[in-house]
Design a protein around this motif. Sequence first.
Motif, short mmCIF file in Angstrom:
data_model
loop_
_atom_site.label_atom_id
_atom_site.label_comp_id
_atom_site.label_asym_id
_atom_site.label_seq_id
_atom_site.Cartn_x
_atom_site.Cartn_y
_atom_site.Cartn_z
N THR A 98 70.35 -30.16 -16.30
CA THR A 98 70.01 -28.99 -15.40
C THR A 98 69.39 -29.35 -14.26
O THR A 98 68.90 -28.59 -13.45
CB THR A 98 68.98 -28.05 -16.18
N HIS A 168 72.35 -27.87 -7.12
CA HIS A 168 72.66 -27.75 -8.58
C HIS A 168 71.90 -27.00 -9.24
O HIS A 168 72.36 -26.22 -10.12
CB HIS A 168 72.45 -29.14 -9.06
N TRP A 169 70.50 -26.91 -9.11
CA TRP A 169 69.70 -25.95 -9.59
C TRP A 169 69.97 -24.49 -9.61
O TRP A 169 69.75 -23.63 -10.40
CB TRP A 169 68.19 -26.01 -9.01
N ILE A 170 70.41 -24.09 -8.50
CA ILE A 170 70.75 -22.59 -8.20
C ILE A 170 72.22 -22.26 -8.48
O ILE A 170 72.53 -21.10 -8.99
CB ILE A 170 70.21 -22.08 -7.00
N TRP A 171 72.96 -22.97 -7.95
CA TRP A 171 74.63 -22.77 -7.88
C TRP A 171 75.30 -23.64 -8.87
O TRP A 171 76.64 -23.15 -9.10
CB TRP A 171 75.16 -22.96 -6.30
N GLY A 173 74.64 -24.46 -12.01
CA GLY A 173 74.49 -24.39 -13.43
C GLY A 173 72.89 -25.05 -13.94
O GLY A 173 72.67 -25.14 -14.91
N GLY A 174 72.23 -25.40 -12.76
CA GLY A 174 70.99 -25.72 -13.09
C GLY A 174 69.92 -24.97 -13.76
O GLY A 174 70.28 -23.79 -14.07
N TRP A 175 68.55 -25.29 -13.70
CA TRP A 175 67.40 -24.40 -14.14
C TRP A 175 66.93 -23.18 -13.67
O TRP A 175 66.28 -22.42 -14.33
CB TRP A 175 66.54 -25.37 -14.51
N SER A 177 69.31 -21.16 -12.35
CA SER A 177 70.64 -20.40 -12.20
C SER A 177 70.43 -18.82 -12.24
O SER A 177 71.35 -18.23 -11.95
CB SER A 177 71.52 -20.84 -13.15
#
Length: 445
Positions: A98, A168-171, A173-175, A177
């Motif tokens: 995440t 990665h966090w937002i788009w 699948g990260g924490w 999302s």
Amino acid sequence: MRSRVVLLTMIIVLSLSTVGWAAEPTAKSNAVAIDTMWTLLAAFLVFFMQAGFAMVESGFTRAKNAGNIIMKNLMDFSLGSLIYWICGFAFMFGAGNTFIGTNGFFLSGSFEHLGLSIPLSAYWIFQAVFAATAATIVSGAMAERTKYSGYLIYSAVITGIIYPVVGHWIWGGGWLSGMVDFAGSTVVHSVGGWAALAGALVLGPRIGKYNEDGSINAMPGHNLLMAALGVFILWFGWFGFNPGSTVAGTDLSIASIAVTTNLSAAAGATLAMITSWFKYGKADVSMTLNGALAGLVGITAGCAAVNNYGAVAIGALSGVLIVFAVEFIDHLHIDDPVGAVAVHGVCGSFGTMLVGFFATEGGLLYGGGAALLMTQIKGVVVVAIWTFVTAYILFRTIDAVIGLRVSREEELEGLDITEHGSVSYPDFVPLHWKSVKVENGTKSE
């Protein structure tokens, strides 16, 4: 006779069935082709925004540094494309945890978890131009006094690590999302804005910007026409930035997204003009230009989640905010020649939070309660902390190792001649410069 009729009927049925079977994959392949073409077209529009940023930043700064601005914008995309291909895309969209993606370097391996309906290469180029946008925002805030080699190191790191982690966090699948940031008010713009703040703080103000008594000296840019052209180019490119984020030309919401994008920009420019008129007694050109950009940045998060009334409200509020934000940052003696921190950092974060009010599904003003608003605020705060801290450490490290700021003499003479050995406007340069030869950063007649 009957057998012939039966046989003929069977042939017709089989023929029609074959046509039906063939039609289905044809329709599907057409949809993929349309989606791919739309995504590529949007990517090309966003790429053209690099020219817009170059024009805005050059126009808002002095003529002796125009070539340096162009070089930074060019290399943001050139160097950034290579770094994003090597590792940035993998960190952002690769399967992992995440916090960060851990596979897919050099675009190798599988990205099936993304569930793309278009070729991976089309999706990559669209994301690459976004990464370059985040990087190039910082150029304007650090203009006219940054060592070129130090800037290149920064550009590589933000494209390869700082920006992809947020993405990665937002788009990816990260924490974060669950946060609504459709096209990147926070992921792209606030990342660029908060990194710009860190860079401006480490560099310090330009020579002559602030007096010992705290008063501020205006340092006008050399070409408002160029800056205005840049804003029009950016506005045009934003029709790829926001509607293009559907990555689907068959998604007819691209039309409504284009409308919300345009209305917000128009409201931002109009309210910035009115606010500056009341505040300064004149309709300020640079504030109005930045007002249009503030409206565009502000709507980018919620362009697909708000209606036209919400878009106008977000743009109008961003247009008012930009006037006060630019002035406030200047009074803190943070020298930002183009207003990048205010436009992208402040208005990007502000627009993201306003989604919590104006989203037609889940927004506070539409009966959704405060849950979405809290999610938006959490994401904005976390991204601001991550970006500012990592960028500040990066700039401090660059400054300690190779130096981040040019010398006083180089700054006064201009970065075009001292960093690149050329001038952007040779006809306007003092005569003795025409015989100057630059060798290893020093000049000799």
